[in-house]
Design an enzyme around this catalytic site. Structure first.
Site, PDB file in Angstrom:
ATOM      1  N   THR A 161      72.071  59.060 -40.583  1.00 13.41           N
ATOM      2  CA  THR A 161      72.419  59.522 -39.240  1.00 13.41           C
ATOM      3  C   THR A 161      73.794  59.011 -38.883  1.00 13.41           C
ATOM      4  OG1 THR A 161      70.140  59.459 -38.503  1.00 13.41           O
ATOM      5  CG2 THR A 161      71.831  59.435 -36.799  1.00 13.41           C
ATOM      6  N   ARG A 189      58.733  67.678 -37.684  1.00 16.37           N
ATOM      7  CA  ARG A 189      59.096  66.533 -36.836  1.00 16.37           C
ATOM      8  C   ARG A 189      60.561  66.635 -36.405  1.00 16.37           C
ATOM      9  NH1 ARG A 189      63.108  62.135 -37.060  1.00 16.37           N
ATOM     10  NH2 ARG A 189      62.206  60.337 -36.016  1.00 16.37           N
ATOM     11  N   VAL A 190      60.789  66.405 -35.121  1.00 21.57           N
ATOM     12  CA  VAL A 190      62.152  66.375 -34.587  1.00 21.57           C
ATOM     13  C   VAL A 190      62.413  64.968 -34.079  1.00 21.57           C
ATOM     14  CG1 VAL A 190      63.662  67.256 -32.769  1.00 21.57           C
ATOM     15  CG2 VAL A 190      62.158  68.836 -34.008  1.00 21.57           C
ATOM     16  N   GLY A 191      63.558  64.427 -34.426  1.00 23.48           N
ATOM     17  CA  GLY A 191      63.924  63.076 -33.993  1.00 23.48           C
ATOM     18  C   GLY A 191      64.728  63.082 -32.712  1.00 23.48           C
ATOM     19  N   GLY A 213      68.309  54.831 -35.898  1.00 22.89           N
ATOM     20  CA  GLY A 213      67.063  54.084 -36.093  1.00 22.89           C
ATOM     21  C   GLY A 213      65.875  55.008 -35.873  1.00 22.89           C
ATOM     22  N   GLY A 215      63.752  57.342 -34.275  1.00 17.17           N
ATOM     23  CA  GLY A 215      64.068  58.201 -33.145  1.00 17.17           C
ATOM     24  C   GLY A 215      62.989  58.318 -32.083  1.00 17.17           C
TER      25      GLY A 215
HETATM   26  C1  SD4 Z   1      65.769  60.011 -36.489  1.00 17.43           C
HETATM   27  N1  SD4 Z   1      67.372  58.509 -35.510  1.00 17.43           N
HETATM   28  O1  SD4 Z   1      65.636  61.149 -36.923  1.00 17.43           O
HETATM   29  C2  SD4 Z   1      67.109  59.329 -36.666  1.00 17.43           C
HETATM   30  C3  SD4 Z   1      67.098  58.582 -37.958  1.00 17.43           C
HETATM   31  C4  SD4 Z   1      68.204  57.604 -38.145  1.00 17.43           C
HETATM   32  O2  SD4 Z   1      69.428  56.233 -39.439  1.00 17.43           O
HETATM   33  O3  SD4 Z   1      68.922  57.234 -37.266  1.00 17.43           O
HETATM   34  N2  SD4 Z   1      68.421  57.097 -39.317  1.00 17.43           N
HETATM   35  O4  SD4 Z   1      64.859  59.398 -35.937  1.00 17.43           O
END
Ligand code: SD4
Length: 301
Positions: A161, A189-191, A213, A215
């Site tokens: 990300t 799934r949606v973050g 992180g 989400g």
């Molecule tokens: C998520 N925040 O899809 C994203 C994943 C992420 O470093 O940040 N990875 O939840």
């Protein structure tokens, strides 16, 4: 001149991404153009320029992408669960500029991208497919903190990300966020990254924030919006990020022990702050003075 212009990005690949965004700002370009350019670099060249996008797929073996873009006037666009389009951030920008909507998902988002002439090709790499086959042997969804940085590349918390925030020489802000999400997530799934207010929020009156992180915690707390609103109330970017982390922990104290949450903020004066729940979050800052400054965030625990 470009004094006052600055771009900041999550993680260590934020350094090369900033170096793609910076010339746009240095030439007097908009923060919006700068973050789109930087995010596009991350989307195509993150692992290996000859391989293309290397995100891990979901548990069905399908690579689905989430992205958003926003400027300080409240214009925004996003895409979620998008498949096989090389530049989700550019689809998000087209949603913002060419449709009456803010968010498109799945097949509809893909059809729109194709209709806009954006590059459409199979993205899942052999390496990612192999990692998925390995994962299938255990099929455990257990994100580990900073997995990539601890030599656990097959793990769910894969840091692909990128959250990017910029302020142009004109003092206007913009941000972008793009990701393949959590590896081995459920199909569909949606973050937080494509959710305006969760993974990204920008307001010219105050500043901008983005997140990385797990989400689900960002969505639960409308976290990037929270960081911006805390800055509106007078917090520095770092104080605002720290308080948002506190909020995440208070809501789910047990879960917070084992999941990573990271915030990065930039206020309208160009001041930068970051905070992470656990050690290991780094971010990159680039301006006229420093082209490749990698910083370590403070952490709560
Ligand atoms: C998520 N925040 O899809 C994203 C994943 C992420 O470093 O940040 N990875 O939840």
């Amino acid at each position: 001149g470009h004094s006052g212009a600055r771009v900041v990005s999550t993680w260590d690949f934020g350094v090369p991404a900033n170096q793609v965004a910076w010339p746009v700002l240095a030439a007097g370009g908009s923060a919006l153009d700068a973050v789109e350019a930087g995010a596009r670099w991350a989307e195509s060249d993150l692992c290996n320029p000859t391989v293309g996008h290397c995100g891990n797929p979901d548990r069905e073996g399908v690579l689905t992408l989430d992205a958003s873009i926003m400027d300080g006037d409240g214009r925004c666009g996003s895409v979620a669960a998008l498949e096989d389009i090389l530049h989700p951030v550019s689809v998000a920008r087209r949603v913002m500029e060419k449709t009456p909507h803010v968010m498109l998902v799945g097949e509809g988002a893909q059809q729109f991208a194709i209709s806009q002439g954006l590059e459409h090709r199979r993205l899942l790499t052999p390496q990612a497919e192999q990692a998925w086959r390995e994962w299938l042997k255990t099929s455990r969804y257990q994100p580990e903190i900073n997995a990539e940085r601890r030599g656990m590349p097959g793990n769910s918390e894969n840091h692909d990300t990128i959250g990017m925030l910029a302020i142009g020489a004109d003092g206007k802000l913009a941000g972008a966020c793009t990701t393949s999400g959590m590896a081995w997530k459920m199909h569909g799934r949606v973050g937080d990254s494509p959710i305006i207010g969760a993974g990204l929020y920008v307001d010219n009156e105050v500043g901008a924030a983005t997140a990385s992180g797990v989400g689900e915690e960002m969505i639960r707390n409308a976290a990037s919006f929270l960081v911006v609103e805390l800055m509106r109330q007078g917090r520095s970017p770092m104080e605002a990020c720290r308080e948002a982390i506190d909020r995440v922990v208070r809501k789910r104290p047990e879960a917070s022990k084992t999941l990573q949450v990271c915030f990065l903020a930039l206020n309208k004066h160009g001041e930068v702050g970051a905070y992470a729940l656990h050690q290991g979050f780094v971010y990159a800052v680039c301006d006229a003075g420093k082209q490749d400054d990698l910083r370590q965030s403070a952490s709560v625990y």
